[in-house]
Design a protein around this motif. Structure first.
Motif, mmCIF file in Angstrom:
data_model
loop_
_atom_site.group_PDB
_atom_site.id
_atom_site.type_symbol
_atom_site.label_atom_id
_atom_site.label_comp_id
_atom_site.label_asym_id
_atom_site.label_seq_id
_atom_site.Cartn_x
_atom_site.Cartn_y
_atom_site.Cartn_z
ATOM 1 N N ASN A 1 13.408 -21.218 -11.900
ATOM 2 C CA ASN A 1 12.170 -21.689 -11.265
ATOM 3 C C ASN A 1 11.206 -20.509 -11.170
ATOM 4 O OD1 ASN A 1 10.138 -22.810 -9.735
ATOM 5 N ND2 ASN A 1 11.540 -23.863 -8.345
ATOM 6 N N THR A 2 10.274 -20.482 -12.071
ATOM 7 C CA THR A 2 9.335 -19.360 -12.151
ATOM 8 C C THR A 2 8.390 -19.346 -10.977
ATOM 9 O OG1 THR A 2 9.424 -19.520 -14.573
ATOM 10 C CG2 THR A 2 7.600 -18.253 -13.617
ATOM 11 N N LYS A 3 7.944 -20.533 -10.561
ATOM 12 C CA LYS A 3 7.002 -20.619 -9.456
ATOM 13 C C LYS A 3 7.606 -20.076 -8.167
ATOM 14 C CE LYS A 3 3.807 -23.798 -7.280
ATOM 15 N NZ LYS A 3 3.286 -25.178 -7.224
ATOM 16 N N GLN A 4 8.808 -20.421 -7.911
ATOM 17 C CA GLN A 4 9.505 -19.937 -6.700
ATOM 18 C C GLN A 4 9.722 -18.426 -6.785
ATOM 19 O OE1 GLN A 4 10.357 -21.399 -3.911
ATOM 20 N NE2 GLN A 4 9.532 -23.409 -4.492
ATOM 21 N N ALA A 5 9.977 -17.949 -7.957
ATOM 22 C CA ALA A 5 10.201 -16.512 -8.146
ATOM 23 C C ALA A 5 8.931 -15.742 -7.879
ATOM 24 C CB ALA A 5 10.710 -16.232 -9.545
ATOM 25 N N GLU A 6 7.801 -16.258 -8.385
ATOM 26 C CA GLU A 6 6.535 -15.568 -8.141
ATOM 27 C C GLU A 6 6.174 -15.593 -6.654
ATOM 28 O OE1 GLU A 6 3.722 -17.528 -10.597
ATOM 29 O OE2 GLU A 6 4.431 -16.559 -12.456
ATOM 30 N N LYS A 7 6.468 -16.689 -6.019
ATOM 31 C CA LYS A 7 6.163 -16.810 -4.594
ATOM 32 C C LYS A 7 6.987 -15.820 -3.768
ATOM 33 C CE LYS A 7 5.811 -20.262 -0.941
ATOM 34 N NZ LYS A 7 6.016 -21.689 -0.576
ATOM 35 N N SER A 8 8.247 -15.694 -4.088
ATOM 36 C CA SER A 8 9.116 -14.766 -3.366
ATOM 37 C C SER A 8 8.702 -13.317 -3.635
ATOM 38 C CB SER A 8 10.570 -14.986 -3.747
ATOM 39 O OG SER A 8 10.775 -14.731 -5.132
ATOM 40 N N GLN A 9 8.259 -13.037 -4.821
ATOM 41 C CA GLN A 9 7.810 -11.677 -5.134
ATOM 42 C C GLN A 9 6.534 -11.332 -4.348
ATOM 43 O OE1 GLN A 9 7.394 -11.441 -9.379
ATOM 44 N NE2 GLN A 9 9.623 -11.423 -9.769
ATOM 45 N N SER A 10 5.644 -12.332 -4.284
ATOM 46 C CA SER A 10 4.395 -12.126 -3.532
ATOM 47 C C SER A 10 4.686 -11.876 -2.056
ATOM 48 C CB SER A 10 3.495 -13.347 -3.702
ATOM 49 O OG SER A 10 2.344 -13.205 -2.917
ATOM 50 N N LYS A 11 5.597 -12.628 -1.518
ATOM 51 C CA LYS A 11 5.946 -12.432 -0.089
ATOM 52 C C LYS A 11 6.606 -11.080 0.139
ATOM 53 C CE LYS A 11 8.394 -14.581 3.719
ATOM 54 N NZ LYS A 11 9.253 -15.707 4.158
ATOM 55 N N ALA A 12 7.463 -10.671 -0.792
ATOM 56 C CA ALA A 12 8.109 -9.360 -0.662
ATOM 57 C C ALA A 12 7.087 -8.255 -0.708
ATOM 58 C CB ALA A 12 9.143 -9.178 -1.765
ATOM 59 N N LYS A 13 6.067 -8.441 -1.563
ATOM 60 C CA LYS A 13 5.014 -7.433 -1.651
ATOM 61 C C LYS A 13 4.224 -7.363 -0.355
ATOM 62 C CE LYS A 13 1.035 -6.093 -4.429
ATOM 63 N NZ LYS A 13 0.177 -6.440 -5.586
ATOM 64 N N GLN A 14 3.896 -8.509 0.259
ATOM 65 C CA GLN A 14 3.167 -8.526 1.532
ATOM 66 C C GLN A 14 3.979 -7.887 2.656
ATOM 67 O OE1 GLN A 14 2.167 -12.626 2.204
ATOM 68 N NE2 GLN A 14 0.551 -12.654 0.631
ATOM 69 N N CYS A 15 5.268 -8.183 2.679
ATOM 70 C CA CYS A 15 6.131 -7.591 3.707
ATOM 71 C C CYS A 15 6.217 -6.083 3.539
ATOM 72 C CB CYS A 15 7.515 -8.225 3.645
ATOM 73 S SG CYS A 15 7.561 -9.935 4.213
ATOM 74 N N LYS A 16 6.217 -5.647 2.277
ATOM 75 C CA LYS A 16 6.280 -4.213 2.014
ATOM 76 C C LYS A 16 5.013 -3.533 2.502
ATOM 77 C CE LYS A 16 8.216 -0.570 0.187
ATOM 78 N NZ LYS A 16 9.443 0.019 0.743
ATOM 79 N N GLU A 17 3.872 -4.150 2.237
ATOM 80 C CA GLU A 17 2.606 -3.587 2.692
ATOM 81 C C GLU A 17 2.533 -3.572 4.222
ATOM 82 O OE1 GLU A 17 -0.329 -5.918 0.849
ATOM 83 O OE2 GLU A 17 -0.100 -4.971 -1.149
ATOM 84 N N ALA A 18 3.006 -4.629 4.882
ATOM 85 C CA ALA A 18 2.999 -4.687 6.362
ATOM 86 C C ALA A 18 3.904 -3.611 6.944
ATOM 87 C CB ALA A 18 3.424 -6.071 6.841
ATOM 88 N N ALA A 19 5.049 -3.391 6.249
ATOM 89 C CA ALA A 19 5.970 -2.353 6.711
ATOM 90 C C ALA A 19 5.331 -0.979 6.560
ATOM 91 C CB ALA A 19 7.273 -2.430 5.949
ATOM 92 N N ASN A 20 4.620 -0.760 5.453
ATOM 93 C CA ASN A 20 3.954 0.532 5.259
ATOM 94 C C ASN A 20 2.854 0.764 6.305
ATOM 95 O OD1 ASN A 20 5.570 1.139 3.038
ATOM 96 N ND2 ASN A 20 4.142 0.221 1.578
ATOM 97 N N GLU A 21 2.121 -0.336 6.570
ATOM 98 C CA GLU A 21 1.071 -0.222 7.597
ATOM 99 C C GLU A 21 1.659 0.060 8.974
ATOM 100 O OE1 GLU A 21 -2.659 -2.861 9.373
ATOM 101 O OE2 GLU A 21 -1.431 -3.626 7.724
ATOM 102 N N ALA A 22 2.757 -0.623 9.332
ATOM 103 C CA ALA A 22 3.427 -0.387 10.616
ATOM 104 C C ALA A 22 3.975 1.028 10.678
ATOM 105 C CB ALA A 22 4.531 -1.409 10.812
ATOM 106 N N GLU A 23 4.446 1.505 9.537
ATOM 107 C CA GLU A 23 4.949 2.881 9.509
ATOM 108 C C GLU A 23 3.839 3.883 9.773
ATOM 109 O OE1 GLU A 23 7.115 5.998 6.382
ATOM 110 O OE2 GLU A 23 6.711 3.917 5.808
ATOM 111 N N THR A 24 2.689 3.598 9.188
ATOM 112 C CA THR A 24 1.554 4.507 9.398
ATOM 113 C C THR A 24 1.142 4.544 10.875
ATOM 114 O OG1 THR A 24 0.754 4.051 7.152
ATOM 115 C CG2 THR A 24 -0.831 4.957 8.742
ATOM 116 N N ILE A 25 1.053 3.335 11.456
ATOM 117 C CA ILE A 25 0.679 3.272 12.891
ATOM 118 C C ILE A 25 1.721 3.966 13.753
ATOM 119 C CG2 ILE A 25 0.299 1.716 14.819
ATOM 120 C CD1 ILE A 25 -0.847 -0.302 12.808
ATOM 121 N N TYR A 26 2.974 3.711 13.446
ATOM 122 C CA TYR A 26 4.057 4.327 14.207
ATOM 123 C C TYR A 26 4.006 5.846 14.074
ATOM 124 C CZ TYR A 26 8.885 5.677 15.352
ATOM 125 O OH TYR A 26 9.994 6.289 15.878
ATOM 126 N N ARG A 27 3.782 6.331 12.830
ATOM 127 C CA ARG A 27 3.733 7.780 12.624
ATOM 128 C C ARG A 27 2.546 8.414 13.378
ATOM 129 N NH1 ARG A 27 6.348 10.488 8.776
ATOM 130 N NH2 ARG A 27 6.781 8.539 7.639
#
Length: 414
Positions: A165-191
């Motif tokens: 299922n390509t559509k589901q795969a792209e959706k999961s990749q997009s969400k992983a990318k957003q979570c990664k960016e949110a984690a980086n932003e939280a890390e910056t604020i925390y630091r």
């Protein structure tokens, strides 16, 4: 021995706790209360010294002693003077205590102002440190949660990439990318929060060290000031005791000069009334004084008065004839004794007065109340004129136009 320092002994491992600083601050507050206790002690002692001194001065000034004489009087006057001096010295001591009290109050207020300066800075930095700590901990929690979310999204993305299922795969990749960016932003604020907290911690630590050093200096100054004040206070009392003893030593020296025999001799020399005692009173037979009289007791009494005061009437230029005429018109007073000590004298003519010598003024020393009509009432301080000084001690005097007998010993020449 290594000297202990406030800045090395009052820390706490708890990041938000301020136990060491609060312990030092409580010590300063307790020291301030001690200053007030010393002030109260000096104040009460000053009031007591002032009251005691004023009472001594009042006692010395109200003390009598005016009736004493010679050396004992001098010693008593010196005692009164020294008591007054002791009182004045205690009043001066009270003023010295008040001055010391004022210095302690000023020192306490200076310490309060300096303590408030450091206390305000420490309170501000402590609040800022605690606030940043809470913010940092909160950003840390968010950062950790974002990291977990990113890890989960990454795992899901990898699992979906192998599916058809390509559509589901792209959706999961997009969400992983957003979570990664949110984690980086939280890390910056925390630091950033960690860096800000560290900066606040360093600033707080430096201020804590400065405050500890200042508070240790304050505490040392307070102990030194109170110690010196109590030392001076004790020395003042010791000096006061020495001064009191020196003043009373003057009294002891004066009492050494007080001589019993000297005072007795002084009294005798200045107040003596005579060296001869009164002569004994002998019995006088009434009839022996009037030999050959056969007219009985009443007639003998008249003859006795005639004989006793014939000379007195003669001194006025009169004669016994005047006395005989007076006897016919004036009866003898009631209650007159049979032996007839004196009789009334009446001078009825100007010629009689003209023949007498100039009367002398005398001062009455004691009160005397007339016992019969021939005597005259006199009061202490009266001025009378002595007409006749009788050999029997009864003098004829005149006061305010009235004549009569009074005791001669009651008079003193003006």
């Amino acid at each position: 021995m290594t000297r202990l320092e406030f800045k090395d002994a009052f820390w706490s491992k708890d990041f938000t706790a301020n136990m060491g600083y609060e312990t030092i601050l409580q010590r300063l507050l307790d020291g301030r209360k001690m200053c007030k206790d010393v002030e109260d002690l000096l104040k009460q002692r000053a009031l007591a010294e002032e009251k005691y001194g004023k009472e001594l001065v009042q006692i010395a000034r109200k003390a009598g002693g005016q009736t004493e004489i010679n050396t004992l009087k001098a010693s008593f006057n010196i005692l009164k003077q020294q008591i007054e001096n002791v009182g004045n010295s205690h009043i001066q001591l009270a003023q010295s205590l008040k001055d010391e009290l004022k210095r302690i109050e000023e020192f306490r207020e200076r310490q309060k102002e300096l303590r408030k300066k450091y206390e305000s800075a420490m309170d501000r930095l402590q609040k800022n440190k605690v606030s940043l700590y809470k913010k940092t901990i909160e950003s840390k929690k968010i950062y950790e949660q974002k990291c977990r979310d990113s890890d989960e999204a990454e795992l899901i993305s990898k699992s979906m990439s192998s599916s058809s299922n390509t559509k589901q795969a792209e959706k999961s990749q997009s969400k992983a990318k957003q979570c990664k960016e949110a984690a980086n932003e939280a890390e910056t604020i925390y630091r950033q929060n960690v860096e800000m907290l560290e900066k606040a911690r360093i600033e707080w630590e430096l201020e804590h060290i400065n405050s500890c050093e200042a508070f240790q200096q304050q505490e040392g100054d307070r102990i030194a000031v109170l110690r010196n004040s109590l030392w001076v206070h004790t020395n003042q009392f010791s000096i006061q005791c020495v001064q009191d003893d020196e003043l009373y030593e003057e009294v002891r020296k004066s009492l050494e000069e007080c001589d019993i025999l000297t005072d007795l001799d002084h009294f005798i020399q200045n107040k003596k009334t005579g060296t001869d005692p009164p002569a004994p009173i002998e019995f006088e037979n009434y009839y022996d004084r009037c030999p050959g009289n056969s007219n009985g007791p009443a007639q003998a009494g008249i003859a006795s008065r005639k004989t006793r005061f014939a000379g007195l009437l003669s001194s006025y230029g009169g004669s016994t004839r005047n006395l005989s005429e007076q006897e016919k018109s004036t009866p003898p007073p009631k209650g007159e004794k049979a032996d007839g000590v004196y009789a009334s004298i009446v001078v009825g003519t100007e010629e009689a007065v003209a023949g007498h010598s100039t009367p002398q003024d005398y001062t009455v020393l004691y009160n005397y109340t007339a016992q019969n009509d021939f005597e005259l009432d006199i009061c202490t301080g009266d001025i009378v004129q002595v007409i006749e000084e009788g050999e029997d001690g009864w003098w004829t005097v005149e006061r305010n136009g009235q004549q009569g007998f009074v005791p001669g010993s009651y008079l003193e020449k003006c």
